[in-house]
Write a protein that holds these residues in place. Structure first.
Motif, short mmCIF file in Angstrom:
data_model
loop_
_atom_site.label_atom_id
_atom_site.label_comp_id
_atom_site.label_asym_id
_atom_site.label_seq_id
_atom_site.Cartn_x
_atom_site.Cartn_y
_atom_site.Cartn_z
N LYS A 62 -20.40 71.07 69.00
CA LYS A 62 -19.61 69.90 68.64
C LYS A 62 -18.12 70.18 68.86
O LYS A 62 -17.67 71.33 68.77
CB LYS A 62 -19.85 69.53 67.18
N ALA A 63 -17.37 69.12 69.14
CA ALA A 63 -15.92 69.25 69.28
C ALA A 63 -15.33 69.78 67.99
O ALA A 63 -15.67 69.33 66.89
CB ALA A 63 -15.30 67.90 69.62
N GLY A 64 -14.46 70.79 68.12
CA GLY A 64 -13.77 71.35 66.96
C GLY A 64 -14.53 72.44 66.23
O GLY A 64 -14.04 72.96 65.22
N GLU A 65 -15.70 72.83 66.72
CA GLU A 65 -16.44 73.92 66.08
C GLU A 65 -15.88 75.27 66.47
O GLU A 65 -15.25 75.43 67.52
CB GLU A 65 -17.92 73.89 66.49
N PHE A 66 -16.13 76.27 65.64
CA PHE A 66 -15.86 77.67 65.98
C PHE A 66 -17.22 78.35 66.06
O PHE A 66 -17.87 78.59 65.04
CB PHE A 66 -14.99 78.35 64.92
N ILE A 67 -17.65 78.63 67.28
CA ILE A 67 -18.98 79.20 67.54
C ILE A 67 -18.83 80.66 67.95
O ILE A 67 -17.97 81.00 68.76
CB ILE A 67 -19.68 78.43 68.67
N SER A 68 -19.68 81.52 67.41
CA SER A 68 -19.76 82.90 67.88
C SER A 68 -21.11 83.13 68.55
O SER A 68 -22.15 82.70 68.04
CB SER A 68 -19.60 83.90 66.73
N LEU A 69 -21.08 83.77 69.71
CA LEU A 69 -22.28 84.19 70.42
C LEU A 69 -22.46 85.68 70.18
O LEU A 69 -21.56 86.48 70.48
CB LEU A 69 -22.16 83.92 71.92
N ILE A 70 -23.60 86.06 69.64
CA ILE A 70 -23.83 87.47 69.33
C ILE A 70 -25.23 87.84 69.79
O ILE A 70 -26.14 87.01 69.81
CB ILE A 70 -23.63 87.73 67.81
N GLY A 71 -25.38 89.08 70.22
CA GLY A 71 -26.67 89.54 70.71
C GLY A 71 -26.53 90.93 71.30
O GLY A 71 -25.43 91.49 71.36
N PRO A 72 -27.62 91.53 71.76
CA PRO A 72 -27.57 92.88 72.31
C PRO A 72 -26.62 92.97 73.50
O PRO A 72 -26.40 91.99 74.22
CB PRO A 72 -29.02 93.13 72.75
N MET A 106 -9.05 72.73 68.10
CA MET A 106 -9.78 72.87 69.36
C MET A 106 -11.13 73.51 69.11
O MET A 106 -11.38 74.11 68.05
CB MET A 106 -8.98 73.71 70.35
N THR A 107 -12.02 73.40 70.09
CA THR A 107 -13.29 74.09 70.05
C THR A 107 -13.07 75.54 70.46
O THR A 107 -12.38 75.81 71.45
CB THR A 107 -14.29 73.44 71.02
N MET A 108 -13.62 76.48 69.69
CA MET A 108 -13.51 77.89 70.04
C MET A 108 -14.91 78.48 70.16
O MET A 108 -15.77 78.23 69.31
CB MET A 108 -12.70 78.67 69.00
N ILE A 109 -15.12 79.25 71.23
CA ILE A 109 -16.40 79.91 71.48
C ILE A 109 -16.11 81.39 71.72
O ILE A 109 -15.44 81.75 72.69
CB ILE A 109 -17.14 79.30 72.67
N LEU A 110 -16.59 82.23 70.82
CA LEU A 110 -16.29 83.66 70.83
C LEU A 110 -17.53 84.48 71.16
O LEU A 110 -18.59 84.30 70.55
CB LEU A 110 -15.75 84.08 69.46
N VAL A 111 -17.41 85.38 72.12
CA VAL A 111 -18.42 86.41 72.36
C VAL A 111 -18.00 87.66 71.60
O VAL A 111 -16.85 88.12 71.73
CB VAL A 111 -18.56 86.72 73.86
N THR A 112 -18.89 88.19 70.79
CA THR A 112 -18.57 89.40 70.02
C THR A 112 -19.83 90.21 69.77
O THR A 112 -20.94 89.67 69.75
CB THR A 112 -17.90 89.03 68.68
N HIS A 113 -19.65 91.52 69.60
CA HIS A 113 -20.73 92.40 69.16
C HIS A 113 -20.58 92.73 67.68
O HIS A 113 -21.42 93.44 67.11
CB HIS A 113 -20.73 93.70 69.96
N ASP A 114 -19.52 92.25 67.06
CA ASP A 114 -19.18 92.58 65.67
C ASP A 114 -19.73 91.50 64.75
O ASP A 114 -19.22 90.38 64.69
CB ASP A 114 -17.66 92.68 65.55
N VAL A 115 -20.77 91.84 64.00
CA VAL A 115 -21.40 90.87 63.10
C VAL A 115 -20.43 90.40 62.04
O VAL A 115 -20.36 89.20 61.73
CB VAL A 115 -22.68 91.48 62.46
N ASP A 116 -19.66 91.31 61.46
CA ASP A 116 -18.68 90.94 60.44
C ASP A 116 -17.66 89.95 61.00
O ASP A 116 -17.27 88.99 60.32
CB ASP A 116 -17.96 92.18 59.90
N GLU A 117 -17.21 90.18 62.23
CA GLU A 117 -16.25 89.28 62.86
C GLU A 117 -16.85 87.89 63.03
O GLU A 117 -16.18 86.87 62.77
CB GLU A 117 -15.84 89.84 64.22
N ALA A 118 -18.10 87.82 63.45
CA ALA A 118 -18.76 86.53 63.62
C ALA A 118 -18.85 85.77 62.30
O ALA A 118 -18.57 84.57 62.24
CB ALA A 118 -20.16 86.74 64.21
N VAL A 119 -19.21 86.46 61.24
CA VAL A 119 -19.32 85.81 59.93
C VAL A 119 -17.95 85.39 59.41
O VAL A 119 -17.79 84.32 58.84
CB VAL A 119 -20.03 86.74 58.92
N TYR A 120 -16.95 86.22 59.64
CA TYR A 120 -15.61 85.94 59.13
C TYR A 120 -14.98 84.73 59.80
O TYR A 120 -14.25 83.96 59.15
CB TYR A 120 -14.72 87.18 59.35
#
Length: 259
Positions: A33-43, A187-201
């Motif tokens: 959705k517009a304005g979401e902050f999404i994190s993509l996490i995985g191996p 704005m919409t933000m889409i973050l790739v991260t390997h850091d679980v804490d960062e994704a939750v924060y």
């Protein structure tokens, strides 16, 4: 609001130099959705950055479609700004000219040059306009990289592990700055991260991806208010849930040797 991203049945395959075919993404479906902050996490190597590059328009899907606000994504656009782990500033330009580069490339610098100072101040780099990248700390370089993208007023900000190489304290400070920017610019933000804490924060939703070939394994809503407390029971519970999905919660293996 604008900046909604729709990803429908996306498959991405690559052919290696020796002729082997690798499937990086295998039927990814995701609606942001517009304005979401999404994190993509995985191996590691599962295809998260590949998906981000498809959204940026740097690559095209083998099958499936990607769209922004209902219009198909074809090629790059300043409306979808991408920040890499390495800020990739031009070493021969000072900070002012690095941040102004996008406006000059689009031939709108004269009309919007006041935005350069605005974004220099926004990322707390006032006084360093004449400095060159090699004269700045890692955190300052990343802030300059963010400003260089933000100055073009993107509707979607794509973040490919931009904080991964920073020390822990600088990383946490920049996480807070990202939240501030997200709330202010809407704005919409889409973050790739390997850091679980960062994704939750950071995130309003977390997308957990499977090992390659990647699909969406699970999407978790993060119903925690900002600012978030990293030691709260709710934070730690969600962190544990993600680690369980990734099969890393309490996982131990016999290394097969003794010290």
């Amino acid at each position: 609001m604008v900046g909604a991203i729709d990803i429908n049945s996306v498959i991405k395959k690559f052919t290696t130099d020796d002729g082997n075919e690798i499937t990086a993404l295998d039927g990814v479906d995701l609606n942001i959705k517009a304005g979401e902050f999404i994190s993509l996490i995985g191996p590691s190597g599962c295809g998260k950055s590949t998906l981000l590059r498809l959204i940026a328009g740097l690559s095209t899907p083998t099958k499936g479609t990607l769209s922004m606000d209902g219009a198909g994504i074809e090629g790059t656009s300043y409306e979808r700004g991408l920040v890499f782990q390495n800020a990739m500033l031009f070493p021969w330009l000072n900070i002012y000219d690095n941040i102004a580069f996008g406006l000059k490339a689009r031939n709108v610098y004269r009309k919007h040059k006041e935005r350069v100072s605005k974004f220099i101040n926004m990322v707390s780099l006032a006084g360093f306009e004449k400095s060159y990248p090699h004269q700045l700390s890692g955190g300052m370089i990343q802030r300059a990289g963010l400003a260089r993208v933000l100055i073009n007023d993107p509707k979607v900000l794509l973040l490919d592990e931009p904080l991964g190489a920073l020390d822990a304290f600088t990383r946490m400070n920049l996480q807070d700055e990202l939240i501030h920017l997200w709330k202010k610019e809407k704005m919409t933000m889409i973050l790739v991260t390997h850091d679980v804490d960062e994704a939750v924060y950071l995130s309003s939703r977390i997308v957990v991806m499977t090992p390659r070939p990647a699909k969406v394994e699970k999407i978790l809503d993060v119903n925690l208010s900002y600012p978030r407390v990293r030691s709260s029971s709710e934070f730690l519970y969600l962190r544990t849930q993600i680690l369980k999905i990734l099969d890393y919660a309490g996982k131990t293996e016999d290394p097969g040797y003794f010290i």
